[in-house]
Scaffold this motif. Structure first.
Motif, PDB file in Angstrom:
ATOM      1  N   ASP A  10       0.831  -1.207   0.000  1.00 53.81           N
ATOM      2  CA  ASP A  10       0.000   0.000   0.000  1.00 53.81           C
ATOM      3  C   ASP A  10       0.865   1.256   0.000  1.00 53.81           C
ATOM      4  N   LEU A  64      -5.455   3.482  -9.323  1.00 53.14           N
ATOM      5  CA  LEU A  64      -6.162   3.419  -8.036  1.00 53.14           C
ATOM      6  C   LEU A  64      -7.190   2.289  -7.997  1.00 53.14           C
ATOM      7  N   VAL A  65      -7.820   2.008  -9.127  1.00 48.19           N
ATOM      8  CA  VAL A  65      -8.758   0.881  -9.184  1.00 48.19           C
ATOM      9  C   VAL A  65      -8.009  -0.434  -8.963  1.00 48.19           C
ATOM     10  N   TRP A  67      -5.224  -0.843  -7.286  1.00 46.14           N
ATOM     11  CA  TRP A  67      -4.878  -0.890  -5.859  1.00 46.14           C
ATOM     12  C   TRP A  67      -6.088  -1.317  -5.027  1.00 46.14           C
ATOM     13  N   PHE A  68      -7.237  -0.721  -5.286  1.00 42.05           N
ATOM     14  CA  PHE A  68      -8.451  -1.032  -4.536  1.00 42.05           C
ATOM     15  C   PHE A  68      -8.821  -2.516  -4.671  1.00 42.05           C
ATOM     16  N   LEU A  69      -8.739  -3.033  -5.883  1.00 44.97           N
ATOM     17  CA  LEU A  69      -9.085  -4.436  -6.112  1.00 44.97           C
ATOM     18  C   LEU A  69      -8.162  -5.379  -5.347  1.00 44.97           C
ATOM     19  N   SER A  71      -5.850  -4.475  -2.653  1.00 41.81           N
ATOM     20  CA  SER A  71      -5.651  -4.194  -1.236  1.00 41.81           C
ATOM     21  C   SER A  71      -6.940  -4.200  -0.413  1.00 41.81           C
ATOM     22  N   ILE A  72      -8.036  -3.837  -1.001  1.00 36.36           N
ATOM     23  CA  ILE A  72      -9.285  -3.765  -0.245  1.00 36.36           C
ATOM     24  C   ILE A  72     -10.170  -4.989  -0.514  1.00 36.36           C
ATOM     25  N   PRO A 139     -13.847  -8.218   2.148  1.00 35.47           N
ATOM     26  CA  PRO A 139     -12.987  -7.042   2.056  1.00 35.47           C
ATOM     27  C   PRO A 139     -11.762  -7.174   2.958  1.00 35.47           C
TER      28      PRO A 139
END
Length: 142
Positions: A10, A64-65, A67-69, A71-72, A139
């Motif tokens: 991250d 950013l998408v 990363w979101f997919l 890491s989150i 998540p």
């Protein structure tokens, strides 16, 4: 709870986004001039500013998408996309260093490349693999 490898991912991945944004803002005029030069041949030079801004926004949103997919949402196959993009970025940067017509990527580009390569590598550590397996469909949390 995220393992240290994912927390480091991250920090490095989002840090690379920040360094890239700073580097781009510092080199904006150079990038715009290069875009104008390339678009003049197709009589579209007046759209250089819009094309550059649109491309940068698109690039940051995709980053950013991804990363979101990872890491989150813990979508494990996306780590392969991040690794492929990081590897492609390294090859492209090396090519740009030898291309006289390209914008000079020097320090900022090298920093971003190293950060992205390390971040991608962190997604393949044993702790990260276990974290992905343990959280399929849930998540990632903090």
């Amino acid at each position: 709870m995220k393992p240290a490898a994912i927390k480091a991912f991250d920090a490095l991945y989002l840090g690379a986004v920040a360094v890239s944004a700073i580097d781009t803002s510092l080199r904006y005029d150079e990038l715009k001039a290069l875009m104008e030069e390339r678009l003049v041949s197709s009589n579209a030079g007046q759209f250089a500013d819009s094309a550059l801004i649109g491309g940068l926004i698109f690039s940051f949103v995709i980053t950013l998408v991804l990363w979101f997919l990872v890491s989150i949402l813990r979508v494990e196959f996306v780590k392969w996309i991040i690794a492929a993009v990081a590897a492609y970025g390294a090859v492209a940067l090396i090519g740009a260093l030898t291309d006289e017509g390209a914008a000079s990527p020097v320090i900022g580009g090298l920093i971003v490349m190293v950060m992205n390569l390390i971040a991608a590598g962190l997604l393949f550590t044993p702790a990260a693999r276990a974290w992905f397996r343990a959280g399929r469909g849930t998540p990632g949390g903090s």
